[in-house]
Design a protein around this motif. Structure first.
Motif, PDB file in Angstrom:
ATOM      1  N   LEU B 338       0.847  -1.205   0.000  1.00  0.00           N
ATOM      2  CA  LEU B 338       0.000   0.000   0.000  1.00  0.00           C
ATOM      3  C   LEU B 338       0.881   1.254   0.000  1.00  0.00           C
ATOM      4  CD1 LEU B 338      -2.676  -1.025   2.675  1.00  0.00           C
ATOM      5  CD2 LEU B 338      -2.960  -0.950   0.187  1.00  0.00           C
ATOM      6  N   ASN B 341      -0.771   6.933   1.302  1.00  0.00           N
ATOM      7  CA  ASN B 341      -2.148   7.401   1.490  1.00  0.00           C
ATOM      8  C   ASN B 341      -3.063   6.319   2.030  1.00  0.00           C
ATOM      9  OD1 ASN B 341      -1.492   9.895   0.500  1.00  0.00           O
ATOM     10  ND2 ASN B 341      -2.092   9.389  -1.600  1.00  0.00           N
ATOM     11  N   HIS B 342      -2.823   5.110   1.581  1.00  0.00           N
ATOM     12  CA  HIS B 342      -3.744   4.026   1.922  1.00  0.00           C
ATOM     13  C   HIS B 342      -3.316   3.219   3.133  1.00  0.00           C
ATOM     14  CE1 HIS B 342      -4.976   4.736  -2.299  1.00  0.00           C
ATOM     15  NE2 HIS B 342      -6.196   4.452  -1.805  1.00  0.00           N
ATOM     16  N   CYS B 350     -11.961   0.047   2.476  1.00  0.00           N
ATOM     17  CA  CYS B 350     -11.941  -0.575   1.134  1.00  0.00           C
ATOM     18  C   CYS B 350     -12.630  -1.941   1.143  1.00  0.00           C
ATOM     19  CB  CYS B 350     -10.512  -0.754   0.652  1.00  0.00           C
ATOM     20  SG  CYS B 350      -9.549   0.760   0.672  1.00  0.00           S
ATOM     21  N   CYS B 362     -13.681   1.319  -4.109  1.00  0.00           N
ATOM     22  CA  CYS B 362     -12.931   2.576  -4.085  1.00  0.00           C
ATOM     23  C   CYS B 362     -13.863   3.782  -3.924  1.00  0.00           C
ATOM     24  CB  CYS B 362     -12.128   2.747  -5.371  1.00  0.00           C
ATOM     25  SG  CYS B 362     -11.056   1.337  -5.700  1.00  0.00           S
ATOM     26  N   HIS B 366     -13.287   7.750  -3.711  1.00  0.00           N
ATOM     27  CA  HIS B 366     -12.998   8.182  -5.079  1.00  0.00           C
ATOM     28  C   HIS B 366     -14.239   8.092  -5.944  1.00  0.00           C
ATOM     29  CE1 HIS B 366      -8.737   7.826  -3.992  1.00  0.00           C
ATOM     30  NE2 HIS B 366      -9.035   6.658  -3.463  1.00  0.00           N
ATOM     31  N   LYS B 369     -12.253   6.333  -9.619  1.00  0.00           N
ATOM     32  CA  LYS B 369     -11.260   5.245  -9.584  1.00  0.00           C
ATOM     33  C   LYS B 369     -11.933   3.912  -9.222  1.00  0.00           C
ATOM     34  CE  LYS B 369      -7.218   7.999  -9.037  1.00  0.00           C
ATOM     35  NZ  LYS B 369      -6.202   8.539  -8.143  1.00  0.00           N
ATOM     36  N   TRP B 371     -11.009  -0.525  -8.692  1.00  0.00           N
ATOM     37  CA  TRP B 371     -10.174  -1.737  -8.681  1.00  0.00           C
ATOM     38  C   TRP B 371     -10.620  -2.631  -9.804  1.00  0.00           C
ATOM     39  CZ3 TRP B 371      -5.951  -3.614  -6.145  1.00  0.00           C
ATOM     40  CH2 TRP B 371      -5.717  -5.009  -6.269  1.00  0.00           C
ATOM     41  N   PRO B 376      -4.173   0.863  -5.178  1.00  0.00           N
ATOM     42  CA  PRO B 376      -3.780   1.746  -4.067  1.00  0.00           C
ATOM     43  C   PRO B 376      -2.335   1.513  -3.621  1.00  0.00           C
ATOM     44  CG  PRO B 376      -5.047  -0.075  -3.239  1.00  0.00           C
ATOM     45  CD  PRO B 376      -4.948  -0.304  -4.702  1.00  0.00           C
TER      46      PRO B 376
END
Lengths: 299, 381
Positions: B338, B341-342, B350, B362, B366, B369, B371, B376
């Motif tokens: 990661l 930020n994550h 998440c 996400c 977001h 964005k 997955w 991330p």
């Protein structure tokens, strides 16, 4: 007119009755069998082991110098479509029956003379051509046979066969338990050839033990019954099976020796000499009445 | 005087015993001599073995691979060539048909005995309680072979001594030397057609049972008939294919259920019976907890233990993975490191509802964005 007077007649009648009564009455029932040899031999046929290869049929023909027709082929399993019986050219045959436990392992049953402990053929033969031997074998003597074929009727297993097609000296043909081979200390031909030893040769009493042991050890394999142990008073050949014997064409027979039935009927009629005495009494009565009539007429 | 006689007797007996060459692995067994021997002093010449069956005998057999590849049976070669018996192949096949004991039925724990040690090579003999060698061989072989070949002719197995047209003994030996039974073809799924009104079809996912649930072949196939695979009248293809079509159940209801009840005794009928072909086992559908790609690789017993029926587990990670807390968990082991930020946000931001088996969401943060297009962090091996 009559030369014989009443006193004379009575004298004769009394004498006849007395002599009739003095005849031993031990034959009233079936004749007592001769004591069976305790060590008589037998064969245990395990139908769950027999594979129906029919090598026994071929070995039997060879041992007894029986004709092997060109059509005789032990590898021909189509013959199992028929249910065969031993005849004058084949003293033993193998029949095949479906096996409800496994259709790929059919039950094969070898059929031959059972060599009864109390053979009906021996009893029925009026000239004594059949003999029950010490070793258990029941054999036939051609020099005594008169061809009456009572033995064929008497046999509860319908084994003895007759050479109908022979004009001169036809023979009664049946399994002789390889009597000659046994006297040479050899095994019966079928027992010797059997690849799976579905046929076990030994003393009858030992075979019964072995049979009981097999049933005890493999209760899922065998039904709890030894055919021949008690049938018609016991037979030298004994059978084990995984299904009901009645499904395998074994006759359902009582435990009484087969000769007992016929002999009891025959001998029962003459029990205590009652029929002859009754006949004499009846005849005497008729004569006495006639005589009285005559003498009354004379008067 | 009497004492002297006794002591002489004892010395004599002990001499006899010591001369009897008892093998270490044989006399050291945890059984009494009387289990096998009738007399007090068995010798090599007169072992006075009990009549079969020696039911109380302890039996333990080595694996088929450690036995001989080929056994040549040449004791009864009067009319036919010696029999060349591919022992290893048969031993391997026997694993699903009763094991070594099917043939070596009354063996001691010591050396594996040959058939002829118990079965006489003479038909006319004293002890008729067990078949002679010829009878024993044929009873053993023909029970399967006549189902396999549908023949009982001598020459369908034996080469004639005179006029042998087939392979020689040496050729046969080399043919079977080092030969192993190929791996058995296993179906993925079998559909059984039953007589049960409320659900005619039983869909059996064979592969799942053998791979996921950790069952060995012999756990179910312990008393198979060789003919199930080996039938000279059928071609191999015929027997293996056709599993996709419903297979009519041949055995009795009790017999069929017996095999499943070992594990499924407490399940309702509808667990197996349905009127349609069932879908394979889905961990999410059945339990509400989807397996992620790591958990999917595991057999059930890895987590649920080797029990007959699997029980529900606590779905917290640290129930199995001790020390896995949101603070200490290293995300790198999943193949994704990661980014900064994550790495500090909650797992459930998440992985909604702690559902680690499905793809992460996400759109909590977001708008644009998704997955797996946007990751991330950095993917690693």
């Amino acid at each position: 007119m009559a030369t014989q007077n009443r006193r004379d007649f009575l004298k004769t009648a009394t004498f006849l009755s007395a002599s009739a009564l003095s005849i031993p009455t031990t034959h009233a029932k079936a004749s007592e069998p001769e004591a069976l040899n305790e060590n008589r031999m037998g064969v245990l046929v395990d139908t769950t082991v027999c594979i129906g290869c029919r090598n026994c049929e071929a070995a039997c023909k060879e041992a007894h110098n029986l004709p092997m027709e060109t059509s005789f082929n032990i590898n021909n399993r189509d013959i199992f479509k028929l249910k065969r019986r031993p005849d004058e050219t084949s003293l033993t045959v193998v029949n095949e029956y479906p096996n409800p436990k496994n259709k790929l392992l059919p039950t094969d049953v070898k059929v031959q003379c059972m060599h009864c402990d109390h053979p009906a053929c021996v009893s029925a033969c009026i000239v004594g051509a059949f003999t029950k031997h010490k070793n258990g074998a029941v054999t036939w003597d051609g020099s005594k046979c008169i061809g009456c074929r009572y033995c064929m009727v008497a046999c509860p297993f319908q084994i003895p066969a007759f050479e109908y097609n022979k004009a001169i000296q036809p023979r009664i043909m049946k399994c002789d338990f390889c009597f000659e081979r046994q006297s040479e200390n050899k095994l019966p031909a079928c027992v010797e050839i059997c690849p799976t030893e579905a046929l076990t040769f030994g003393k009858r009493k030992d075979l019964l033990e072995i049979a009981r042991d097999r049933i005890k050890r493999r209760p899922e394999r065998y039904i709890n019954y030894i055919y021949g142990e008690h049938e018609v008073g016991g037979t030298s050949w004994l059978y084990l099976a995984g299904q009901k014997f009645s499904n395998l064409d074994f006759p359902v027979l009582g435990t009484e020796p087969a000769p007992g039935v016929t002999e009891s009927i025959q001998h029962g009629i003459f029990a205590y000499f009652i029929p002859p005495i009754a006949l004499y009494a009846l005849l005497g009565g008729v004569m006495w009445i006639n005589r009285r009539k005559n003498s009354e007429e004379e008067k | 005087m009497r004492a002297l006689v006794y002591s002489i007797l004892i010395v004599l007996i002990s001499l006899l015993v010591s001369s009897a060459q008892i093998k270490k692995d044989h006399s050291g067994q945890n059984i009494t001599c009387e289990t096998c021997h009738v007399c007090r002093v068995p010798t090599k010449d007169d072992p006075c073995l009990r009549a079969c069956p020696r039911l109380l005998m302890i039996k333990q057999f080595p694996s088929p691979e450690t036995g001989p590849d080929v056994v040549v049976m040449d004791d009864l070669t009067d009319r036919y060539m010696p029999g060349v018996f591919p022992h290893k192949l048969h031993a391997q096949m026997s694993e699903m048909t009763g094991g070594c004991i099917a043939c070596h039925h009354y063996n001691t724990l010591g050396p594996i005995l040959n058939c002829k040690e118990c079965h006489s090579i003479k038909r006319k003999r004293e002890d008729i309680t067990k078949p002679d060698l010829k009878g024993a061989y044929h009873q053993q072989c023909l029970n399967c072979h006549r189902q396999w070949s549908h023949k009982t002719e001598c020459v369908s197995c034996h080469e004639k001594k005179n006029g042998n047209t087939g392979l020689s003994v040496a050729q046969l030996i080399s043919r079977f030397k080092n030969k192993s039974h190929p791996e058995v073809n296993k179906p993925d799924v079998i559909v059984y057609d039953t007589n049960y009104d409320k659900g005619k079809l039983v869909t059996f996912y064979h592969k799942e049972h053998s791979t996921l649930f950790g069952l060995k072949c012999i756990d179910c196939h312990n008393n198979e008939n060789c003919i199930r695979c080996h039938d000279l009248q059928k071609k191999n293809k015929e027997q293996i294919s056709g599993f996709d079509l419903p297979v009519k159940v041949q055995v009795s209801k009790e017999e069929r259920h017996l095999k499943c009840f070992g594990c499924h005794a407490n399940n309702k009928c509808s667990f197996c019976h349905s009127n349609e072909k069932m879908k394979p086992f889905d961990h999410k559908l059945r339990t509400g907890w989807a397996l992620n790609r790591f958990h999917k690789k595991l057999s059930c017993i890895k987590c649920h233990g080797n029990k007959k029926s699997f029980t529900k587990l606590n779905s917290n990670c640290n129930n199995c993975h001790s020390g896995w807390t949101p603070e200490t968990f290293n995300h790198k082991i999943t193949g994704l490191v990661l980014d900064d930020n994550h790495s500090d946000i909650d797992c459930e931001e998440c992985h909604l509802n702690r559902d680690f088996g499905n793809k992460p969401v996400c759109d909590n943060c977001h708008d644009d964005k998704n997955w797996p297009e946007n990751k991330p962090g950095r993917m690693v091996e």
